[in-house]
Scaffold this active site. Structure first.
Site, PDB file in Angstrom:
ATOM      1  N   GLU A 172       1.903  -0.245  -4.893  1.00 40.14           N
ATOM      2  CA  GLU A 172       0.911   0.760  -5.273  1.00 40.14           C
ATOM      3  C   GLU A 172       1.635   2.100  -5.348  1.00 40.14           C
ATOM      4  OE1 GLU A 172      -3.200   2.957  -3.852  1.00 40.14           O
ATOM      5  OE2 GLU A 172      -1.653   2.462  -2.402  1.00 40.14           O
ATOM      6  N   ASP A 219       0.828  -1.196   0.000  1.00 37.04           N
ATOM      7  CA  ASP A 219       0.000   0.000   0.000  1.00 37.04           C
ATOM      8  C   ASP A 219       0.874   1.262   0.000  1.00 37.04           C
ATOM      9  OD1 ASP A 219      -2.903   0.752   0.443  1.00 37.04           O
ATOM     10  OD2 ASP A 219      -2.006   1.847   2.119  1.00 37.04           O
TER      11      ASP A 219
HETATM   12  C1  GLC Z   1      -4.246   2.944  -0.566  1.00 39.88           C
HETATM   13  C2  GLC Z   1      -5.422   2.010  -0.599  1.00 39.88           C
HETATM   14  C3  GLC Z   1      -6.639   2.763  -0.193  1.00 39.88           C
HETATM   15  C4  GLC Z   1      -6.439   3.259   1.229  1.00 39.88           C
HETATM   16  C5  GLC Z   1      -5.168   4.079   1.342  1.00 39.88           C
HETATM   17  C6  GLC Z   1      -4.780   4.250   2.763  1.00 39.88           C
HETATM   18  O1  GLC Z   1      -4.351   3.950  -1.511  1.00 39.88           O
HETATM   19  O2  GLC Z   1      -5.540   1.415  -1.863  1.00 39.88           O
HETATM   20  O3  GLC Z   1      -7.802   1.990  -0.287  1.00 39.88           O
HETATM   21  O4  GLC Z   1      -7.529   4.034   1.620  1.00 39.88           O
HETATM   22  O5  GLC Z   1      -4.078   3.453   0.712  1.00 39.88           O
HETATM   23  O6  GLC Z   1      -4.315   3.040   3.292  1.00 39.88           O
END
Ligand code: GLC
Length: 528
Positions: free
Chosen positions: A267, A204
């Site tokens: 991500e 994440d």
């Molecule tokens: C990332 C996740 C999202 C979440 C954020 C905070 O972007 O994909 O769903 O709200 O991180 O953890």
């Protein structure tokens, strides 16, 4: 380990993202769970995907639906037990499916014992596990950093008189990755799951894990439009994509490498030139820094996509393996962004481009966003900044498996509503022309096609509304032609034989070729 045509499993394979709350409810509480996922593995097998990525299933107060973790080595009772998890991974592996977990290292829940300890006193042994700062001289926040979910990024802890930083909700305090004890504890959490057989992690907000050690103010964003997220008022110069983050990512990768044959997916929402730095200088960071170009693009034009393909391929470091994504649990669904007809072209694109594809659950049946009535909104992003279109509930609604009352998902009231005109898996499976059968056909094709699996990308070009490119391996030479327009388009093509068609096209192709609106073909180019 090298498996298919000289590729690792995460290169030849297809990743499928399951949002566990919405896939299958097995215990009748309206929320999906692990036993539900296990029950639906047959769907993934029939689809032909290779790896299942589960959004977070750890114990969590669910302030951000699991992205606020209170224990990195447990399972939230809402989703089941550790026995359920072990059974799921055994069953998945038995079917030849890999299992990838979500890992959220940037922040914990404010109920995590580490944070409770850290917040308890200025002299807590874990004080430095989080980002604590004294108030500004006026008593306000230490600097101008903002939360991604609106409002200040700092919250005052009354007991100790200091503020803590949170990139997201106040219930999601950011960990201090400069502290070696944090690094060691998080590495151990990874090892816990790797020992249980987990095949990799989707990390994440990988690019946010380290912030400026001098806590400098972020500069204003000259392009900010007041209608957008208030976070965008500032450029995140000192809160994201810091040089030191690469050492942190390489550290995560080294833990996975202790176990061999695992994958680290990041991500990362950054422009291409910044994104590709996350492969690492020696390919020692993420194997798959998520490429969100197709998910972020506005509009849907052949020119834009041609440019994206060329720019991305051109920016990859030597040996860096590409990947493509159309949607996820944070962004509007592809079928809603570009319409159901063009979503078929998006599927063809995703599954014929070079690199690992990720499918978001429901894309394979053309699932659309579901409008959520104001009194049923769940997502904090919508609650904190209502009406700006930032809410993510519409793309997180339950999977419709069949036409029954609970759509085969639940026997209870689902946690989010179903859409009015849902396609469902049973109906889609029965229709030869359905999106589901398009996906199944493309995946089957990809699995056996040397050019699609490891061929180079060549000849990317646009004629009218048609996007064309070639994929060439020593064993096979293909051309892909996709009409991204709303009218028929005639294009010049190399002659060949149709290997795959989204429509009713015939066997042989001669130039010029007329493609109907939203029609695509994969052609084997005959050697002269
Ligand atoms: C990332 C996740 C999202 C979440 C954020 C905070 O972007 O994909 O769903 O709200 O991180 O953890």
């Amino acid at each position: 380990m090298v498996t298919n045509m000289g590729l690792a499993w995460w290169q030849s394979g297809i990743v499928y993202q399951v949002y566990p709350r919405s896939f299958q409810d097995a215990n009748g509480d309206g929320v999906g769970d692990l036993r539900g996922v296990a029950r639906r593995l047959g769907h993934l097998q029939a689809l032909g995907v290779d790896a299942l990525w589960l959004s977070p299933i750890y114990p969590s107060p669910m302030a951000d639906f699991g992205y606020d973790i209170a224990d990195y080595t447990g399972i939230d009772p809402l989703f089941g037990t550790m026995e359920d998890f072990d059974a799921l991974i055994a069953q998945a592996h038995g079917l030849g499916l890999r299992l990838i977990l979500d890992f959220v290292p940037n922040h914990t829940s404010d109920r995590h014992p580490w944070f409770l300890e850290s917040a308890s006193s200025l002299r807590s042994p874990k004080r430095d596990w989080y980002l604590w700062r004294d108030p500004a001289p006026d008593g306000g926040p230490p600097n101008n950093w903002l939360s991604n979910f609106g409002g200040p990024g700092w919250t005052l802890n009354e007991r100790t008189g200091q503020y803590y930083y949170h990139s997201f909700l106040p219930q999601q305090p950011d960990l201090n990755w400069r502290n070696p004890a944090v690094v060691a504890a998080m590495h151990d959490a990874l090892r816990f799951w790797l020992k249980r057989g987990v095949d990799g992690f989707r990390v994440d907000v990988m690019w946010m894990m380290i912030k400026d050690d001098r806590f400098r103010d972020n500069p204003p964003n000259p392009d900010y439009h007041p209608g957008g997220s208030s976070h965008d008022r500032l450029l995140p110069l000192y809160t994201a994509d810091r040089p030191e983050v690469h050492e942190v990512v390489a550290g995560l990768r080294s833990v996975l490498d202790e176990f061999g044959d695992r994958v680290l997916i990041g991500e990362i929402y950054l422009p291409i030139d910044r994104l590709v730095t996350y492969y690492g200088p020696h390919l020692n960071e993420a194997q798959l820094p998520f490429n969100f170009q197709l998910l972020l693009m506005s509009g849907w034009s052949a020119e834009t996509i041609a440019r994206i393909i060329t720019d991305y391929e051109g920016a990859l470091p030597p040996g860096g393996w590409p990947n493509w994504v159309l949607g996820n649990h944070d962004r509007p669904r592809i079928a809603s962004r570009i319409g159901r007809a063009q979503a078929r072209m998006a599927a063809m694109l995703l599954l014929t481009l070079r690199g690992t594809p990720t499918i978001y659950y429901g894309e394979e049946i053309g699932m659309a966003d579901v409008a959520i009535p104001p009194d049923e909104v769940q997502d904090p992003a919508e609650k904190r900044e209502p009406g700006k279109g930032l809410g993510r509930d519409p793309e997180r609604t339950p999977m419709p498996w069949d036409a029954s009352a609970g759509h085969g998902f639940t026997t209870a009231k689902p946690w989010l509503p179903f859409g009015a005109q849902e396609a469902d898996v049973v109906a889609e499976a029965a229709d030869p022309q359905s999106m589901l059968n398009l996906y199944r056909g493309l995946i089957a094709l990809r699995k056996t096609s040397p050019a699609l699996l490891h061929g180079e990308t060549e000849g990317v070009h646009v004629e009218g509304t048609v996007l064309s490119y070639e994929r060439r391996a020593p064993e096979q030479h293909l051309a892909v032609h996709l009409n991204l327009g709303e009218a028929a388009q005639t294009v010049t093509v190399k002659p060949g034989r149709i290997l795959f068609s989204s429509g009713l096209h015939h066997d042989a192709v001669a130039s010029p070729l007329t493609l109907a609106a939203a029609e695509g073909v994969v052609v084997v180019i005959e050697k002269l």
